[in-house]
Write an enzyme that holds these catalytic residues in place. Structure first.
Site, PDB file in Angstrom:
ATOM      1  N   ASP A 338       5.926   5.975  -1.248  1.00  0.00           N
ATOM      2  CA  ASP A 338       5.177   5.881  -2.897  1.00  0.00           C
ATOM      3  C   ASP A 338       4.166   6.440  -3.045  1.00  0.00           C
ATOM      4  O   ASP A 338       3.806   7.759  -1.929  1.00  0.00           O
ATOM      5  CB  ASP A 338       5.050   4.093  -2.339  1.00  0.00           C
ATOM      6  N   ASP A 534       2.657   0.506   0.083  1.00  0.00           N
ATOM      7  CA  ASP A 534       1.555  -0.474  -0.625  1.00  0.00           C
ATOM      8  C   ASP A 534       1.585  -1.955  -1.150  1.00  0.00           C
ATOM      9  O   ASP A 534       1.693  -2.603  -1.035  1.00  0.00           O
ATOM     10  CB  ASP A 534       0.253   0.515   0.158  1.00  0.00           C
TER      11      ASP A 534
END
Length: 648
Positions: A338, A534
């Site tokens: 990400d 996250d």
């Protein structure tokens, strides 16, 4: 100084999961807890102690009967599960373990039988203990989900309505810092929303009347009105919860490392024992071979090495939740990242100052930054803290503020040290100054405009930078055999491509919602796949990846609990370190297994000749077990010698 914004409140949410009395368990409570969780291990330890005590009183017959009966009960109790496994085509170490227990009972080696039982159940307990906590992603997601919505009733009176009772067309009010309860259409003129938990975009998103709002977004500092376009069950946040549940349940089981060697080892042990019986004509020879063929090395080699590996990882701030993950880390072929909060810091920083002619040139870049930071003390916008941090880094003291007014979602107007300062979006600053000009920004950048005493002074250029050790981490992963990399993000393609080029990532998939991320990772051919993220938006894809790695220092609880690995430090280099530990641990486990097998084969060969009595064989087998355990503990050390952590 402006205080950091509080954590967004969850409408109607619970305050969290707190132990009722807040006290730690006593040693007695922990002992009872262990016995309750691993009753067979505890009972076997008690049985061994009782046997040793009774032998001191010369009660050998009673001891033999007691231990043999206990071993028989264990064999019968576990045989049903073993038969089911064999019918399903799953061969493992249980077959050889039960045969070893039965054979030792038959030849009267009841102590050896108890030891094999302890190794069998103790190895399973070690594996279970190494897993640590069970996955709690659904509970953490549900704890954060809204419980109530503020629905407008007759006369515009607000009613707190259970989220499940919200219907399409209902008009809702979302207060500052609350979660948007359901998907809907914005009725207010404008809104500033934090959609990072859904899209991964670190910068606040501005919405205007008529645009779509997604459930799970965090409202800004001003209350907004919206019209529900979907029920709670059909909204974005509920879909994320469903994706996590589906992904968690869809994982294929991975065979225990030792099971892969159980079938050939079992066949070979039986063949050698049968050959010894056939050549000697003595059935005792069969039992003597099987006594030294007990599968203790297979039972304890992998669990001990894996427990040592997870312990080493924990000391490095890396929580590896189960032994399966260590195997997958060791074989990883692809790493997917990400962007926001993973490859980047997730907090915008000052990238430059564009000084406007006239007023800006007269003030200079440092004065512009100092005035802007002083005014931003009274702003709740996410970028305000970044501007203040930039001034502090430049050694600029904040000026006294005589008056300040925040224009929600647009900026702040303040009188700083006798000067009128306007900081914020282009629209606000343009209407408050002369000489305004658009700032030149590139991919991944954002402009914060500044006007002083009615004249346009310039723009602060902000960006979410690549972590300083990201490039080095990717290079280390490549050296560890993770050859394929991908950036998967909800950001715009231009921003994602810029970050990927900086980091040296080969493939980019941008503009992704959680469903898109799940589908992309599921379609990758080069497996196993590591997924590093996250946010709440990463929870489903972390759960569906072969190894989900959550940057837990700043990440959402849902992401941490969906993941197989949680990096407790805000350091992306720990991803490479986790892979190194996985490789080292599996290597040690394999050496332990092969060492145990080799020593057992030597002992079996000698036992075929009749030179190793059953009692001596049982004792020799314990030395093999000890060698296996000591070798497995090597996984506590060594990975750092091969992979020194790069500097943050």
């Amino acid at each position: 100084m402006r205080k950091p914004a509080a954590t967004p409140a969850t409408t109607g949410g619970s305050p969290g999961n707190v132990d009722p009395d807040g006290s730690a368990a006593s040693p007695v409570e922990r002992a009872w807890g262990f016995m309750g969780r691993y009753p067979v291990v505890a009972l076997t330890c008690v049985m061994l102690a009782a046997v040793l005590v009774l032998l001191q009183f010369g009660l050998e017959l009673q001891v033999r009967v007691l231990a043999s009966a206990y071993a028989a009960v264990i064999v019968v109790a576990r045989s049903a599960g073993m038969v089911r496994s064999l019918r399903e085509g799953r061969w493992g170490i249980d077959l050889l373990a039960l045969m070893a227990i039965a054979s030792t009972v038959v030849v009267g080696e009841y102590l050896a039988a108890l030891v094999v039982i302890l190794m069998l159940t103790g190895g399973e307990a070690l594996e279970d203990f190494a897993q640590g906590r069970a996955a709690r992603e659904l509970r953490s997601l549900l704890d954060r989900a809204p419980r109530f919505a503020h629905r407008e009733g007759a006369g515009a009176v607000l009613e707190d309505t259970p989220i499940g009772d919200v219907a399409q067309g209902d008009v809702l009010v979302v207060r500052p810092s609350e979660l948007v309860p359901v998907d809907g259409e914005l009725l207010s003129d404008s809104a500033s929303l934090d959609e990072s938990s859904l899209t991964g975009e670190s910068l606040p998103v501005e919405r205007t009347r008529g645009e779509t709002l997604l459930s799970g977004s965090v409202n800004g500092v001003a209350a907004i009105r919206m019209r529900a376009s979907a029920t709670a069950a059909d909204s974005q946040y509920s879909r994320i919860i469903a994706l996590v549940e589906e992904a968690s349940n869809s994982r294929a089981p991975v065979v225990r490392l030792a099971d892969r060697y159980a079938v050939p080892f079992t066949i070979l042990a039986l063949a050698m024992a049968g050959t010894a019986w056939f050549l000697s004509g003595d059935p005792l020879r069969f039992a003597q071979v099987l006594v030294v063929a007990t599968p203790c090395p297979l039972l304890i080699a992998a669990p001990v090495a894996f427990l040592a590996g997870t312990s080493q990882a924990a000391h490095k701030g890396i929580i590896i939740k189960n032994t399966r993950t260590l195997e997958q880390l060791a074989k990883a072929q692809t790493a997917v990242f990400d962007k926001t909060g993973t490859l980047t810091s997730g907090r915008p920083v000052l990238d430059g100052i564009q000084v406007a002619p006239g007023q800006g040139e007269a003030l200079g870049s440092e004065k512009i930054l100092q005035l802007a930071a002083s005014a931003e003390q009274y702003s709740s916008h996410v970028l305000a803290g970044s501007v203040i941090d930039a001034a502090a880094a430049a050694g600029l003291a904040l000026l006294p503020v005589q008056q300040a007014t925040e224009n929600a979602t647009h900026g702040v107007e303040a009188v700083c040290d006798g000067r009128t300062v306007v900081v914020g979006k282009a629209g606000l600053v343009r209407s408050s100054s002369t000489g305004f000009r658009e700032a030149t920004v590139h991919s991944g950048q954002l402009a914060v405009h500044v006007a002083v005493d009615g004249g346009y002074a310039g723009a602060l250029i902000m960006k979410d930078p690549l972590r300083r050790n990201a490039v080095d981490t990717l290079a280390r992963l490549n050296g560890l055999g993770v050859r394929n990399t991908m950036l998967l993000t909800g950001d715009a393609h231009a921003t994602a491509a810029h970050i990927a080029e900086e980091a040296g990532i080969g493939r980019v998939q941008a503009d992704c919602l959680p469903e898109d991320k799940v589908n992309t990772v599921a379609g990758i051919l080069e497996r196993p796949v590591l997924m590093v993220g996250d946010g709440v938006n990463d929870a489903p894809v972390l759960a569906v990846a072969d190894v989900g790695i959550a940057m837990g220092a700043k990440g959402a609880t849902a992401a941490s609990e969906s993941a197989d690995v949680v990096v407790m430090l805000d350091d992306v280099s720990k991803v490479a370190q986790a892979v190194a530990i996985g490789k080292r641990t599996v290597s040690v486990a394999l050496v332990s297994i092969w060492t145990g097998i080799a020593l057992s084969l030597v002992l079996m060969a000698i036992a075929m000749t009749g030179y190793i009595p059953a009692v001596a064989g049982a004792l020799l087998q314990e030395f093999v077990d000890l060698a296996t355990i000591l070798n497995g503990l090597r996984a506590l050390h060594g990975a750092d010698r091969k992979l020194a952590a790069p500097r943050a």
